[in-house]
Enzyme design. Structure first.
Site, PDB file in Angstrom:
ATOM      1  N   CYS A 121       0.815  -1.219   0.000  1.00  0.00           N
ATOM      2  CA  CYS A 121       0.000   0.000   0.000  1.00  0.00           C
ATOM      3  C   CYS A 121       0.848   1.268   0.000  1.00  0.00           C
ATOM      4  CB  CYS A 121      -0.932   0.006   1.210  1.00  0.00           C
ATOM      5  SG  CYS A 121      -1.959  -1.464   1.295  1.00  0.00           S
ATOM      6  N   HIS A 262      -3.391   6.940   3.735  1.00  0.00           N
ATOM      7  CA  HIS A 262      -3.806   5.701   3.072  1.00  0.00           C
ATOM      8  C   HIS A 262      -5.261   5.384   3.425  1.00  0.00           C
ATOM      9  CE1 HIS A 262      -3.874   1.791   1.426  1.00  0.00           C
ATOM     10  NE2 HIS A 262      -3.761   1.135   2.563  1.00  0.00           N
ATOM     11  N   ASN A 292     -10.093  -0.576   0.431  1.00  0.00           N
ATOM     12  CA  ASN A 292      -8.643  -0.425   0.371  1.00  0.00           C
ATOM     13  C   ASN A 292      -8.152  -0.904  -1.000  1.00  0.00           C
ATOM     14  OD1 ASN A 292      -5.884  -0.631   0.664  1.00  0.00           O
ATOM     15  ND2 ASN A 292      -5.958  -1.756   2.598  1.00  0.00           N
TER      16      ASN A 292
HETATM   17  O1  UT7 Z   1      -3.304  -1.591   3.854  1.00  0.00           O
HETATM   18  C1  UT7 Z   1      -3.167  -2.275   5.055  1.00  0.00           C
HETATM   19  C2  UT7 Z   1      -4.345  -3.150   5.204  1.00  0.00           C
HETATM   20  N1  UT7 Z   1      -4.843  -3.430   6.458  1.00  0.00           N
HETATM   21  C3  UT7 Z   1      -5.477  -2.618   7.327  1.00  0.00           C
HETATM   22  O2  UT7 Z   1      -5.462  -1.434   7.269  1.00  0.00           O
HETATM   23  C4  UT7 Z   1      -6.247  -3.306   8.392  1.00  0.00           C
HETATM   24  C5  UT7 Z   1      -6.167  -2.662   9.717  1.00  0.00           C
HETATM   25  N2  UT7 Z   1      -7.130  -3.256  10.604  1.00  0.00           N
HETATM   26  C6  UT7 Z   1      -8.461  -3.008  10.533  1.00  0.00           C
HETATM   27  O3  UT7 Z   1      -8.904  -2.224   9.721  1.00  0.00           O
HETATM   28  C7  UT7 Z   1      -9.350  -3.674  11.544  1.00  0.00           C
HETATM   29  O4  UT7 Z   1      -8.548  -4.394  12.453  1.00  0.00           O
HETATM   30  C8  UT7 Z   1     -10.378  -4.622  10.882  1.00  0.00           C
HETATM   31  C9  UT7 Z   1     -11.434  -3.807  10.160  1.00  0.00           C
HETATM   32  C10 UT7 Z   1      -9.700  -5.567   9.923  1.00  0.00           C
HETATM   33  C11 UT7 Z   1     -11.100  -5.433  11.935  1.00  0.00           C
HETATM   34  O5  UT7 Z   1     -11.687  -4.581  12.900  1.00  0.00           O
HETATM   35  P1  UT7 Z   1     -11.482  -4.877  14.443  1.00  0.00           P
HETATM   36  O6  UT7 Z   1     -12.210  -3.843  15.156  1.00  0.00           O
HETATM   37  O7  UT7 Z   1     -10.000  -5.002  14.671  1.00  0.00           O
HETATM   38  O8  UT7 Z   1     -12.227  -6.255  14.610  1.00  0.00           O
HETATM   39  P2  UT7 Z   1     -11.645  -7.657  15.092  1.00  0.00           P
HETATM   40  O9  UT7 Z   1     -10.766  -8.236  14.037  1.00  0.00           O
HETATM   41  O10 UT7 Z   1     -11.062  -7.490  16.465  1.00  0.00           O
HETATM   42  O11 UT7 Z   1     -12.953  -8.502  15.177  1.00  0.00           O
HETATM   43  C12 UT7 Z   1     -13.983  -8.196  16.075  1.00  0.00           C
HETATM   44  C13 UT7 Z   1     -15.102  -9.196  15.885  1.00  0.00           C
HETATM   45  C14 UT7 Z   1     -14.629 -10.650  15.879  1.00  0.00           C
HETATM   46  O12 UT7 Z   1     -15.601 -11.422  16.541  1.00  0.00           O
HETATM   47  P3  UT7 Z   1     -15.355 -11.910  18.045  1.00  0.00           P
HETATM   48  O13 UT7 Z   1     -14.075 -12.700  18.022  1.00  0.00           O
HETATM   49  O14 UT7 Z   1     -15.236 -10.643  18.851  1.00  0.00           O
HETATM   50  O15 UT7 Z   1     -16.573 -12.720  18.334  1.00  0.00           O
HETATM   51  C15 UT7 Z   1     -14.648 -11.004  14.426  1.00  0.00           C
HETATM   52  O16 UT7 Z   1     -14.871 -12.375  14.184  1.00  0.00           O
HETATM   53  O17 UT7 Z   1     -15.736  -8.969  14.629  1.00  0.00           O
HETATM   54  C16 UT7 Z   1     -15.792 -10.216  13.903  1.00  0.00           C
HETATM   55  N3  UT7 Z   1     -15.715  -9.908  12.493  1.00  0.00           N
HETATM   56  C17 UT7 Z   1     -16.790  -9.626  11.730  1.00  0.00           C
HETATM   57  N4  UT7 Z   1     -18.092  -9.569  12.033  1.00  0.00           N
HETATM   58  C18 UT7 Z   1     -18.958  -9.235  11.025  1.00  0.00           C
HETATM   59  C19 UT7 Z   1     -14.597  -9.826  11.720  1.00  0.00           C
HETATM   60  N5  UT7 Z   1     -14.950  -9.512  10.465  1.00  0.00           N
HETATM   61  C20 UT7 Z   1     -16.297  -9.382  10.449  1.00  0.00           C
HETATM   62  C21 UT7 Z   1     -17.236  -9.040   9.450  1.00  0.00           C
HETATM   63  N6  UT7 Z   1     -18.536  -8.990   9.794  1.00  0.00           N
HETATM   64  N7  UT7 Z   1     -16.876  -8.765   8.171  1.00  0.00           N
END
Ligand code: UT7
Length: 334
Positions: A121, A262, A292
């Site tokens: 990225c 970004h 993204n």
């Molecule tokens: O260019 C570089 C690319 N990467 C990035 O910029 C990514 C940076 N990170 C992020 O943007 C965030 O960490 C994410 C958007 C990927 C995830 O958000 P988060 O607030 O960190 O959520 P999490 O991964 O901690 O997940 C929270 C919950 C989980 O459930 P439990 O374990 O709490 O029961 C996930 O299973 O949300 C669940 N979850 C979803 N639920 C509904 C994860 N993806 C989804 C989804 N829909 N699509």
């Protein structure tokens, strides 16, 4: 000796096919509420089967050349920033050259240097630094920097934690050391990386993922990510790198007209803006419309900000990005 590095033309291209949060609700267990609250993303653009990232790249390049008042045969260098190339080889930059009609039969053989590079990225920021260096060696160069990404081709649409995040797009700029009507001068660039963090985001399908003719691929061929760890690094590194860059140019954030970070997640964009003390009016976001798109996010955002009337030639723009590697960097346009 340092030469100016003017952006003389800017173009962008996104596929017409749109994938909304409602569409994703039918594919995996997710909801518009979750995606909007956690990422800000509402829709992303996805390539049709018969098109590739190089098609988007060529279209963005044509628009950038047209604005610069140049023809494809004027180009001396094509640098393509991509982590989703059409092929391992030939390079996407050579494919774009071919699609622009720059070939032996057009008399350009041996004159155009084509090269891909992968800073994920952060590709556009790294590419601006490559262009600055090239213009020191070859002040007469006409450089096409193209960020072209086809993330949908490496998105696992069965993995809800990643498939809601990515989209396809391309952006391009023409860079020269002299220019009648420059949009901006690339005043300074700062690039960094930490290979110890290389496991945080991966896209497989390279030679470390062996495959035999006729066999099927596994999930390791697609994007995998440790989202929360990436989130923290992203906010810290984009903020620190931007601060460093401004300091060494004797500027403060009050001198910046528009900050374009970004576009991966609206929460990250807001967190960096807050950390730097920037009001929302100074922070640009279009992640809602594209998700993204990796290296393409910054040139697409520049083009969109200009279209929206938030950016004009000569305004002071601070770009910053982070991505797989981990890589990160910032660039100052004046
Ligand atoms: O260019 C570089 C690319 N990467 C990035 O910029 C990514 C940076 N990170 C992020 O943007 C965030 O960490 C994410 C958007 C990927 C995830 O958000 P988060 O607030 O960190 O959520 P999490 O991964 O901690 O997940 C929270 C919950 C989980 O459930 P439990 O374990 O709490 O029961 C996930 O299973 O949300 C669940 N979850 C979803 N639920 C509904 C994860 N993806 C989804 C989804 N829909 N699509």
């Amino acid at each position: 000796m340092n030469h100016p590095c003017y952006i003389c033309g800017l173009g962008s291209s996104v596929p017409s096919r749109v994938l909304t949060n409602a569409d994703l609700e039918k594919m995996v267990e997710t909801s518009d509420e979750w995606i909007t609250a956690r990422t800000g993303i509402k829709e992303r653009h996805i390539l049709d089967e018969n098109a590739n990232g190089s098609d988007l790249g060529a279209e963005a390049a044509r628009a950038a050349l047209a604005e610069a008042g140049l023809a494809p045969e004027d180009v001396t260098h094509i640098f393509a920033a991509t982590c989703t190339p059409d092929h391992l080889s030939p390079s996407t930059s050579c494919i774009i050259a071919g699609k622009l009609g720059i070939s032996a039969s057009s008399g350009q053989m041996g004159r155009v240097m084509c090269m891909d590079f992968n800073a994920a990225c952060t590709g556009f920021v790294y590419g601006l630094e490559l262009a600055r260096a090239t213009l020191c060696l070859h002040p007469e160069a006409v450089i096409l920097l193209v960020s072209a990404e086809a993330l949908s081709r490496r998105t696992n649409f069965g993995d809800r934690s990643t498939c809601v995040l990515f989209g396809d797009a391309a952006g391009a700029v023409v860079l020269r050391s002299s220019c009648e009507k420059p949009l901006w001068n690339v005043a300074d660039v700062s690039c960094a990386s930490d290979g110890a963090l290389r496991d945080l985001i991966q896209i497989g399908g390279g030679t470390a993922s062996p495959i035999e003719v006729g066999s099927t691929v596994g999930p390791e061929w697609f994007v995998t990510m440790q989202g929360m760890a990436v989130f923290k690094h992203a906010v810290r590194n984009m903020a620190e790198e931007s601060q460093k860059l401004l300091e060494r140019n004797g500027m403060g954030f009050e001198d910046v007209d528009l900050f374009i970070p970004h576009q991966a997640n609206l929460r990250i964009i807001k967190a960096v803006g807050e950390r730097l003390g920037l009001g929302e009016d100074k922070v640009f976001a279009n992640v809602q419309n594209y998700g993204n798109t990796s290296a393409a996010t910054l040139p697409v955002a520049l083009a969109d900000a200009r279209k929206a009337g938030r950016l004009a030639p000569g305004m002071k723009v601070l770009l910053t990005s982070f991505g797989s590697g981990m890589t990160w960097g910032s660039a100052l346009l004046v």
